[in-house]
Write a protein that holds these residues in place. Structure first.
Motif, PDB file in Angstrom:
ATOM      1  N   ASP A  95     -16.497  -8.843   6.127  1.00  0.00           N
ATOM      2  CA  ASP A  95     -15.073  -9.166   6.100  1.00  0.00           C
ATOM      3  C   ASP A  95     -14.268  -8.059   5.432  1.00  0.00           C
ATOM      4  OD1 ASP A  95     -15.572 -11.511   7.348  1.00  0.00           O
ATOM      5  OD2 ASP A  95     -15.118 -12.806   5.636  1.00  0.00           O
ATOM      6  N   LYS A  96     -13.058  -7.854   5.914  1.00  0.00           N
ATOM      7  CA  LYS A  96     -12.103  -6.930   5.307  1.00  0.00           C
ATOM      8  C   LYS A  96     -10.784  -7.657   5.107  1.00  0.00           C
ATOM      9  CE  LYS A  96     -14.152  -2.791   7.371  1.00  0.00           C
ATOM     10  NZ  LYS A  96     -14.740  -2.339   6.099  1.00  0.00           N
ATOM     11  N   LEU A  97     -10.134  -7.341   4.023  1.00  0.00           N
ATOM     12  CA  LEU A  97      -8.846  -7.958   3.730  1.00  0.00           C
ATOM     13  C   LEU A  97      -7.708  -7.120   4.303  1.00  0.00           C
ATOM     14  CD1 LEU A  97      -9.400  -8.931  -0.027  1.00  0.00           C
ATOM     15  CD2 LEU A  97      -9.603 -10.407   1.991  1.00  0.00           C
ATOM     16  N   LEU A  98      -6.650  -7.805   4.659  1.00  0.00           N
ATOM     17  CA  LEU A  98      -5.432  -7.133   5.113  1.00  0.00           C
ATOM     18  C   LEU A  98      -4.446  -7.086   3.947  1.00  0.00           C
ATOM     19  CD1 LEU A  98      -4.932  -8.754   8.636  1.00  0.00           C
ATOM     20  CD2 LEU A  98      -5.983  -6.549   8.086  1.00  0.00           C
ATOM     21  N   TYR A  99      -3.918  -5.891   3.671  1.00  0.00           N
ATOM     22  CA  TYR A  99      -2.963  -5.749   2.573  1.00  0.00           C
ATOM     23  C   TYR A  99      -2.238  -4.411   2.706  1.00  0.00           C
ATOM     24  CZ  TYR A  99      -6.942  -3.103   0.703  1.00  0.00           C
ATOM     25  OH  TYR A  99      -7.980  -2.227   0.556  1.00  0.00           O
ATOM     26  N   THR A 100      -1.096  -4.326   2.052  1.00  0.00           N
ATOM     27  CA  THR A 100      -0.326  -3.090   1.962  1.00  0.00           C
ATOM     28  C   THR A 100       0.042  -2.865   0.492  1.00  0.00           C
ATOM     29  OG1 THR A 100       1.741  -4.295   2.407  1.00  0.00           O
ATOM     30  CG2 THR A 100       0.617  -3.297   4.294  1.00  0.00           C
ATOM     31  N   PHE A 101       0.791  -1.775   0.249  1.00  0.00           N
ATOM     32  CA  PHE A 101       1.157  -1.436  -1.127  1.00  0.00           C
ATOM     33  C   PHE A 101       2.653  -1.161  -1.237  1.00  0.00           C
ATOM     34  CE2 PHE A 101      -3.224   0.041  -0.575  1.00  0.00           C
ATOM     35  CZ  PHE A 101      -3.841  -0.489  -1.696  1.00  0.00           C
ATOM     36  N   GLU A 102       3.144  -1.337  -2.434  1.00  0.00           N
ATOM     37  CA  GLU A 102       4.452  -0.819  -2.817  1.00  0.00           C
ATOM     38  C   GLU A 102       4.344  -0.400  -4.277  1.00  0.00           C
ATOM     39  OE1 GLU A 102       7.488  -3.790  -2.603  1.00  0.00           O
ATOM     40  OE2 GLU A 102       6.725  -4.927  -4.328  1.00  0.00           O
ATOM     41  N   GLY A 108       6.533   4.554 -15.839  1.00  0.00           N
ATOM     42  CA  GLY A 108       5.285   3.814 -15.867  1.00  0.00           C
ATOM     43  C   GLY A 108       5.095   3.109 -14.543  1.00  0.00           C
ATOM     44  N   TYR A 109       4.984   3.890 -13.484  1.00  0.00           N
ATOM     45  CA  TYR A 109       5.022   3.353 -12.126  1.00  0.00           C
ATOM     46  C   TYR A 109       3.875   2.379 -11.874  1.00  0.00           C
ATOM     47  CZ  TYR A 109       8.104   7.338 -11.733  1.00  0.00           C
ATOM     48  OH  TYR A 109       9.110   8.240 -11.934  1.00  0.00           O
ATOM     49  N   GLU A 110       4.207   1.234 -11.269  1.00  0.00           N
ATOM     50  CA  GLU A 110       3.229   0.186 -10.977  1.00  0.00           C
ATOM     51  C   GLU A 110       2.943   0.173  -9.479  1.00  0.00           C
ATOM     52  OE1 GLU A 110       3.021  -3.986 -12.984  1.00  0.00           O
ATOM     53  OE2 GLU A 110       4.148  -4.227 -11.115  1.00  0.00           O
ATOM     54  N   ILE A 111       1.663   0.193  -9.137  1.00  0.00           N
ATOM     55  CA  ILE A 111       1.250   0.075  -7.736  1.00  0.00           C
ATOM     56  C   ILE A 111       0.951  -1.396  -7.465  1.00  0.00           C
ATOM     57  CG2 ILE A 111      -0.383   0.836  -5.984  1.00  0.00           C
ATOM     58  CD1 ILE A 111      -1.030   3.224  -7.849  1.00  0.00           C
ATOM     59  N   ARG A 112       1.701  -1.973  -6.571  1.00  0.00           N
ATOM     60  CA  ARG A 112       1.548  -3.403  -6.289  1.00  0.00           C
ATOM     61  C   ARG A 112       0.837  -3.614  -4.953  1.00  0.00           C
ATOM     62  NH1 ARG A 112       7.745  -5.128  -7.918  1.00  0.00           N
ATOM     63  NH2 ARG A 112       7.519  -4.823 -10.180  1.00  0.00           N
ATOM     64  N   VAL A 113      -0.042  -4.603  -4.933  1.00  0.00           N
ATOM     65  CA  VAL A 113      -0.745  -4.991  -3.711  1.00  0.00           C
ATOM     66  C   VAL A 113       0.024  -6.118  -3.042  1.00  0.00           C
ATOM     67  CG1 VAL A 113      -2.881  -5.899  -2.741  1.00  0.00           C
ATOM     68  CG2 VAL A 113      -2.967  -4.320  -4.683  1.00  0.00           C
ATOM     69  N   LEU A 114       0.299  -5.958  -1.765  1.00  0.00           N
ATOM     70  CA  LEU A 114       0.949  -7.012  -0.985  1.00  0.00           C
ATOM     71  C   LEU A 114      -0.075  -7.532   0.018  1.00  0.00           C
ATOM     72  CD1 LEU A 114       4.359  -5.213  -0.274  1.00  0.00           C
ATOM     73  CD2 LEU A 114       3.777  -6.730  -2.179  1.00  0.00           C
ATOM     74  N   ALA A 115      -0.580  -8.721  -0.250  1.00  0.00           N
ATOM     75  CA  ALA A 115      -1.625  -9.293   0.604  1.00  0.00           C
ATOM     76  C   ALA A 115      -1.046  -9.694   1.951  1.00  0.00           C
ATOM     77  CB  ALA A 115      -2.269 -10.490  -0.082  1.00  0.00           C
ATOM     78  N   GLY A 116      -1.773  -9.352   3.022  1.00  0.00           N
ATOM     79  CA  GLY A 116      -1.375  -9.762   4.361  1.00  0.00           C
ATOM     80  C   GLY A 116      -1.959 -11.119   4.711  1.00  0.00           C
ATOM     81  N   SER A 117      -2.187 -11.331   5.997  1.00  0.00           N
ATOM     82  CA  SER A 117      -2.731 -12.609   6.460  1.00  0.00           C
ATOM     83  C   SER A 117      -4.251 -12.576   6.321  1.00  0.00           C
ATOM     84  CB  SER A 117      -2.333 -12.840   7.920  1.00  0.00           C
ATOM     85  OG  SER A 117      -2.939 -14.016   8.415  1.00  0.00           O
TER      86      SER A 117
END
Length: 281
Positions: A95-102, A108-117
């Protein structure tokens, strides 16, 4: 392993059956019906009028935590390709997850995970950190000339070459030179001090400041004396243009020899070694 509850049997009879669910090969999240399949060859079963009650089997989403990996770049570089990994829970099989980033645009830049479906997983995203480091650049003062005594300011009048400076950026810096209190003719080394810059570390190159001689013209005034009188002391007065800083000029006056009535040229002599800051005519 599925289980069933049997009621109504007597004499210790054990019914013969198997349990199965619909879409037995499907592993995705959802509700599936569980039913009993009776063994038609069972003698015990033939002694009963069996009613089978179906029930539900539920597959819940699998909880995982997906954490963005910390990254670092140098100021001016493009953002990297962000990555993430499962830090709590496990994925099933391939299995692989679907996600993107912002990422945030504050310090102090934060990398956020945006989970897909991801219907088979309950994904809890966790942020990472993007560190943007200062860019090291070389700042070199350009070779500069000024005339002794002229109004001159290192910050204002010395230009720089900034190798690596991004277009539109401004720098805080100071130009300094060797022997800063010496204003006499000569050559002096120029360097740059970092004045404190959020995005840059300044490494200095070396330039040269040349202070050249100031042009000065000394013109003797005409003078007279009566025949037989000694020459006046001084021989005459002079006119000097372009003197600065209250400097005193060393020079001597002389005239062509002769005491008869007539006109004699007066000559000014100035030793360059005694007046190093002036080019005297």
């Amino acid at each position: 392993v599925f289980h069933a509850t049997v009621s109504g049997t007597i004499n210790g009879d054990v019914l013969s059956y198997t349990l199965q669910r619909e879409k037995a090969d499907v592993k995705d999240v959802g509700r599936y019906m569980i039913s009993a399949v009776l063994d038609e060859t069972s003698a015990v079963n033939r002694n009963y009028n069996i009613e089978v009650t179906k029930n539900d089997f539920k597959i819940d989403p699998r909880p995982v935590t997906l954490t963005a990996d910390d990254q670092s770049i140098t100021y001016g570089d493009s953002d990297p390709s962000y990555t993430a990994k499962v830090t709590s829970g496990t994925l099933v099989g391939s299995d692989k997850l679907l996600y993107t980033f912002e990422r945030t645009d504050a310090g102090g830049y934060e990398i956020r995970v945006l989970a897909g479906s991801n219907p088979n997983y309950t994904v809890t995203p966790a942020p990472g950190t993007l560190t943007i480091g200062k860019k090291t650049i070389t700042v070199t003062p350009k070779d500069t000339q000024t005339v002794y005594g002229d109004d001159f300011d290192l910050k204002r009048d010395v230009r720089i070459d900034a190798d690596g400076l991004l277009a539109g950026d401004a720098l805080n810096y100071d130009v300094v030179r060797t022997d800063p209190d010496n204003r006499n003719v000569g050559e002096y080394e120029l360097t740059v001090n970092d004045g404190g810059n959020k995005n840059y570390i300044i490494e200095t190159g070396k330039g040269k400041l040349e202070i050249t001689q100031r042009p000065l013209t000394i013109t003797p005034d005409n003078n007279t004396k009566a025949y037989g009188d000694p020459d006046p002391v001084p021989l005459t007065t002079v006119q000097m243009d372009n003197i600065v800083n209250g400097d005193k000029i060393d020079y001597t006056l002389s005239r062509v020899a002769g005491e008869t009535v007539g006109t004699y040229p007066i000559t000014v002599t100035a030793n360059p070694a005694d007046n190093p800051n002036y080019n005297i005519s």
